[in-house]
Design an enzyme around this catalytic site. Structure first.
Site, mmCIF file in Angstrom:
data_model
loop_
_atom_site.group_PDB
_atom_site.id
_atom_site.type_symbol
_atom_site.label_atom_id
_atom_site.label_comp_id
_atom_site.label_asym_id
_atom_site.label_seq_id
_atom_site.Cartn_x
_atom_site.Cartn_y
_atom_site.Cartn_z
ATOM 1 C CG ASP A 132 -1.976 1.086 1.166
ATOM 2 O OD1 ASP A 132 -2.440 1.395 0.066
ATOM 3 O OD2 ASP A 132 -2.309 1.651 2.217
ATOM 4 C CB CYS A 193 -20.755 -0.788 -3.355
ATOM 5 S SG CYS A 193 -20.449 -1.070 -5.121
ATOM 6 C CB CYS A 197 -21.264 5.746 -1.977
ATOM 7 S SG CYS A 197 -19.985 7.006 -1.721
ATOM 8 C CB CYS A 213 -13.744 8.666 -1.454
ATOM 9 S SG CYS A 213 -13.496 7.199 -0.439
ATOM 10 C CB CYS A 247 -19.777 -5.880 -0.512
ATOM 11 S SG CYS A 247 -19.296 -7.067 -1.806
#
Length: 393
Positions: A132, A193, A197, A213, A247
């Site tokens: 990451d 999803c 949001c 986001c 999900c």
């Protein structure tokens, strides 16, 4: 040791170290680099300028390790259960940040895996691990190695493990037998999803506008959170899990076995009013070895102020008064906004007193807007009438 035994030995040792999924892909130029570049060109990366700077390096992993021949793609489960039931007086922290910083934990395991290959097996001389933080298109390599498919929320999904996992890579100067790409996209017609949001950040199938986001807004964004998005953040103060919570593939997701990711309630749903009292030393002590350090104190308290405003309870006023007196203009700005959302007759005087002392033009503007909003709200207007009558007698 033949190639099959070698691959099995590497995979088994990786599992012993805590990795759940292990697959191998040969080093090759990226197949999705142009898609990624187009995403950047749309401005969807927001203020994450480092993504643009690292763009050339992501074309081929050999730009990082020229000798690399194989890439071991791995996943590390971080799912530690759901947030405990609570009211909005507590903030929510994304599950991956409940415990210790995952970078440290996983980098340590990657080094041990590399040492096992070089020292115990006596193979290869060069390896480099990433999790990451390196300029790799991680999801592409994981997909090509067969770890899963791209969900509509853009996270990688495995048909048994769901999506609650970190991706990691180990580049090796060894030719290893590769696995096959995942060839199905199993989201089908599901759009849960996208619909769930709260900030409409998933702008298209497998395309996220980071600027909207909640994870970006509460972590990567360093300045003020856009006013049109603050009320949609709810009580998330570091990251967001909504698209993964909703999900269907995560319904049977296994729990992580990593002790370093475990937490108590104070780590996953801390009291907002207590967080607003943290000074710099207290912040660093509270979140020592935690990913939350990334947002810095002023970023976290900015988020806390927004969450308190979204809670809207008069019990938040004392904490927001502290926010109005904070040394950081960023915190004062959002504390003023939050106070403007609370219907209590003490609010106007608090804002007016702060306005007399404030020197920062952005904070002054926010206080004035909060007063205007407060007076324009029918419920707050009723409290204002009571306040005016009380002060005139």
């Amino acid at each position: 040791m033949d190639s099959r035994d070698l691959k099995e030995a590497i995979s088994q040792h990786a599992v012993d170290l805590g990795f759940e999924l292990v697959s191998i892909v040969p080093i090759a130029p990226s197949e999705t680099h142009r898609i990624y570049e187009a995403w950047l060109e749309k401005g969807y990366a927001g203020e994450m300028d480092y993504l643009e700077r690292h763009l050339p390096l992501k074309k081929d992993p050999r730009s990082l390790v020229p000798e690399a021949l194989s890439l071991v793609a791995l996943s590390f489960n971080y799912y530690t259960g759901d947030h405990p039931e609570t009211d909005d007086s507590r903030g929510k922290i994304s599950r991956y940040a409940w415990g210790e910083d995952y970078h440290r934990i996983i980098h340590d395991r990657l080094k041990k895996l590399g040492d096992f290959i070089h020292q115990d097996l006596g193979l290869g001389e060069k390896s480099r691990g990433f999790v990451d933080s390196g300029p790799l298109l991680e999801r592409e390599h994981a997909w090509k190695a067969g770890l899963g498919w791209f969900g509509k929320h853009s996270n990688l999904i495995h048909w048994k493990k769901g999506s609650w996992f970190f991706l990691a890579e180990l580049l090796l100067d060894l030719p290893l037998t590769p696995d096959h790409p995942f060839t199905r996209a199993d989201c089908g017609s599901c759009t849960r999803c996208i619909e769930a949001c709260p900030t409409d950040a998933i702008v298209a199938d497998r395309e996220v506008d980071s600027r909207r986001c909640i994870s970006y807004l509460t972590i990567e964004l360093k300045g003020p959170i856009p006013k049109n998005l603050r009320s949609r953040i709810g009580n998330w103060i570091f990251g967001c899990d909504i698209c993964q919570e909703i999900c269907p593939w995560n319904r049977k997701a296994p729990l992580s076995k990593e002790p370093g990711f475990m937490s108590n309630n104070d780590d996953s749903i801390p009291e907002l009013s207590e967080l607003m009292q943290l000074d710099q030393a207290g912040f660093r002590q509270r979140f020592k070895n935690s990913p939350v350090l990334r947002t810095k104190r002023k970023g976290l308290l900015r988020n806390v102020a927004v969450a308190l405003g979204n809670w809207g309870n008069p019990s938040a006023i004392s904490a927001l008064k502290l926010g109005l007196q904070d040394s950081e203009p960023l915190v004062r700005t959002h504390a003023a906004w939050a106070l403007g959302r609370i219907s209590d007759e003490s609010v106007p005087s608090i804002l007016e007193e702060s306005l007399k002392l404030e020197e920062d033009p952005e904070v002054i503007q926010e206080i004035r807007e909060a007063l205007s909003l407060w007076k324009g709200n029918p419920q707050q207007e009723l409290s204002l009438v009571r306040f005016s009558n009380k002060t005139s007698t």
